[in-house]
Motif scaffolding. Structure first.
Motif, short mmCIF file in Angstrom:
data_model
loop_
_atom_site.label_atom_id
_atom_site.label_comp_id
_atom_site.label_asym_id
_atom_site.label_seq_id
_atom_site.Cartn_x
_atom_site.Cartn_y
_atom_site.Cartn_z
N MET A 118 -13.06 10.78 -4.79
CA MET A 118 -12.99 9.36 -5.12
C MET A 118 -11.58 9.01 -5.58
O MET A 118 -10.91 9.80 -6.23
CB MET A 118 -13.99 9.02 -6.22
CG MET A 118 -15.44 9.38 -5.87
SD MET A 118 -16.12 8.35 -4.56
CE MET A 118 -16.50 6.88 -5.49
N ILE A 119 -11.14 7.79 -5.27
CA ILE A 119 -9.81 7.33 -5.65
C ILE A 119 -9.94 6.38 -6.83
O ILE A 119 -10.70 5.41 -6.77
CB ILE A 119 -9.12 6.63 -4.47
CG1 ILE A 119 -8.94 7.63 -3.31
CG2 ILE A 119 -7.77 6.06 -4.88
CD1 ILE A 119 -8.44 7.00 -2.03
N GLY A 120 -9.21 6.65 -7.92
CA GLY A 120 -9.27 5.80 -9.10
C GLY A 120 -8.02 4.98 -9.32
O GLY A 120 -8.07 3.94 -9.99
N LYS A 121 -6.89 5.41 -8.75
CA LYS A 121 -5.63 4.69 -8.95
C LYS A 121 -4.66 5.09 -7.86
O LYS A 121 -4.65 6.24 -7.41
CB LYS A 121 -5.06 4.99 -10.34
CG LYS A 121 -3.84 4.17 -10.70
CD LYS A 121 -3.48 4.32 -12.18
CE LYS A 121 -2.97 5.70 -12.51
NZ LYS A 121 -2.42 5.77 -13.89
N LEU A 122 -3.83 4.14 -7.43
CA LEU A 122 -2.78 4.41 -6.46
C LEU A 122 -1.44 3.95 -7.03
O LEU A 122 -1.36 2.89 -7.65
CB LEU A 122 -3.03 3.66 -5.15
CG LEU A 122 -4.25 4.05 -4.31
CD1 LEU A 122 -4.40 3.10 -3.14
CD2 LEU A 122 -4.14 5.49 -3.81
N ARG A 123 -0.41 4.75 -6.81
CA ARG A 123 0.94 4.35 -7.17
C ARG A 123 1.80 4.52 -5.94
O ARG A 123 1.93 5.62 -5.40
CB ARG A 123 1.48 5.19 -8.33
CG ARG A 123 2.86 4.73 -8.80
CD ARG A 123 3.40 5.58 -9.94
NE ARG A 123 2.67 5.33 -11.18
CZ ARG A 123 1.92 6.25 -11.78
NH1 ARG A 123 1.80 7.45 -11.25
NH2 ARG A 123 1.30 5.95 -12.91
N GLY A 124 2.37 3.43 -5.45
CA GLY A 124 3.17 3.51 -4.25
C GLY A 124 3.89 2.22 -3.96
O GLY A 124 4.12 1.40 -4.86
N ARG A 125 4.24 2.00 -2.69
CA ARG A 125 5.03 0.84 -2.28
C ARG A 125 4.16 -0.12 -1.47
O ARG A 125 3.34 0.31 -0.65
CB ARG A 125 6.22 1.31 -1.44
CG ARG A 125 7.15 0.20 -0.94
CD ARG A 125 8.31 0.80 -0.17
NE ARG A 125 7.84 1.64 0.92
CZ ARG A 125 7.46 1.15 2.12
NH1 ARG A 125 7.52 -0.14 2.36
NH2 ARG A 125 7.05 1.98 3.05
N VAL A 126 4.36 -1.42 -1.70
CA VAL A 126 3.63 -2.42 -0.92
C VAL A 126 4.21 -2.47 0.48
O VAL A 126 5.36 -2.86 0.68
CB VAL A 126 3.72 -3.82 -1.58
CG1 VAL A 126 2.96 -4.84 -0.73
CG2 VAL A 126 3.17 -3.78 -2.99
N ASP A 127 3.41 -2.04 1.46
CA ASP A 127 3.88 -1.97 2.84
C ASP A 127 3.59 -3.26 3.59
O ASP A 127 4.39 -3.70 4.41
CB ASP A 127 3.20 -0.79 3.55
CG ASP A 127 3.94 -0.36 4.79
OD1 ASP A 127 5.17 -0.31 4.77
OD2 ASP A 127 3.27 -0.09 5.81
N ALA A 128 2.43 -3.86 3.32
CA ALA A 128 2.06 -5.10 4.01
C ALA A 128 1.08 -5.87 3.14
O ALA A 128 0.32 -5.29 2.37
CB ALA A 128 1.44 -4.79 5.37
#
Length: 212
Positions: free
Chosen positions: A1-11
């Motif tokens: 399960m995914i609880g949080k994402l940290r990254g770049r807004v691609d679209a």
């Protein structure tokens, strides 16, 4: 399960965004308010509610843990699915949602797209006199109520964060011996009566509300 994402807004789309995390693009459903605060290419931290179905996996994203926690709480009410919960958050924002819950304000819930009078009344009835959801604690000292997901130099941009004056007023009322549900309801009523009030004025208005 995914609880949080940290990254770049691609679209950014009409109802979802693609967040690039180390070269993997995650498609995340988000509210209109949240999407409006994103900028393509910026680094973001998104709090995730993961839904797994027999034929699909859906990620719902929020700019604060407080928003995600309310999204999950709303769906415990009969007749509220993911889209309705998102519409309520989009229409009210977290502070006004918490006020509507504390005050049992059906008319506020009725502002959300797709929420009719019957469902609005059920939301008001079932959420009133209940403390707000606790959410997840990601690190020592993590304050769920004050979590904003994305830091900003401009407090107005952090619409997912709690109203500090109202939170201080609630704490003061708790210290005076009032029950949490009463303190939150009175502070919400005071904040609605004077949205620009500082902590001292909110406490005074809340005490007046509690005395009636």
């Amino acid at each position: 399960m995914i609880g949080k994402l940290r990254g770049r807004v691609d679209a950014i789309g009409e109802s979802e965004a693609v967040i690039d995390v180390n070269g993997v693009g995650y498609l995340v459903g988000m509210s209109g308010q949240a999407l409006a605060r994103l900028q393509q290419g910026e680094e973001v931290e998104i709090h995730i509610e993961t839904y797994v179905r027999e034929d699909a996996l859906k990620l719902w994203g929020f700019l604060s843990e407080r928003e995600r926690a309310w999204f999950a709480r709303l769906q415990l009410i009969q007749g509220v699915g993911a889209k309705a919960a998102l519409a309520i958050l989009d229409a009210l924002g977290v502070d006004e949602l918490e006020s509507a819950a504390a005050l049992g304000d059906a008319s506020a819930f009725g502002q959300a797209k797709g929420v009719g009078p019957k469902l609005a009344g059920r939301l008001a009835l079932e959420l009133k006199d209940k403390p707000p959801p606790m959410g997840r604690a990601f690190a020592p000292g993590f304050n769920v109520a004050a979590s904003a997901g994305i830091a900003s130099a401009n407090p107005a941009e952090n619409s997912g964060s709690a109203n500090p004056a109202r939170q201080d007023a609630v704490s003061a009322l708790l210290n005076l011996g009032y029950a949490e549900t009463d303190a939150r309801r009175a502070a919400a009523a005071a904040s609605r009566a004077n949205p620009e009030a500082e902590t001292g004025e909110l406490i005074r208005l809340a005490l007046k509300e509690l005395s009636t």
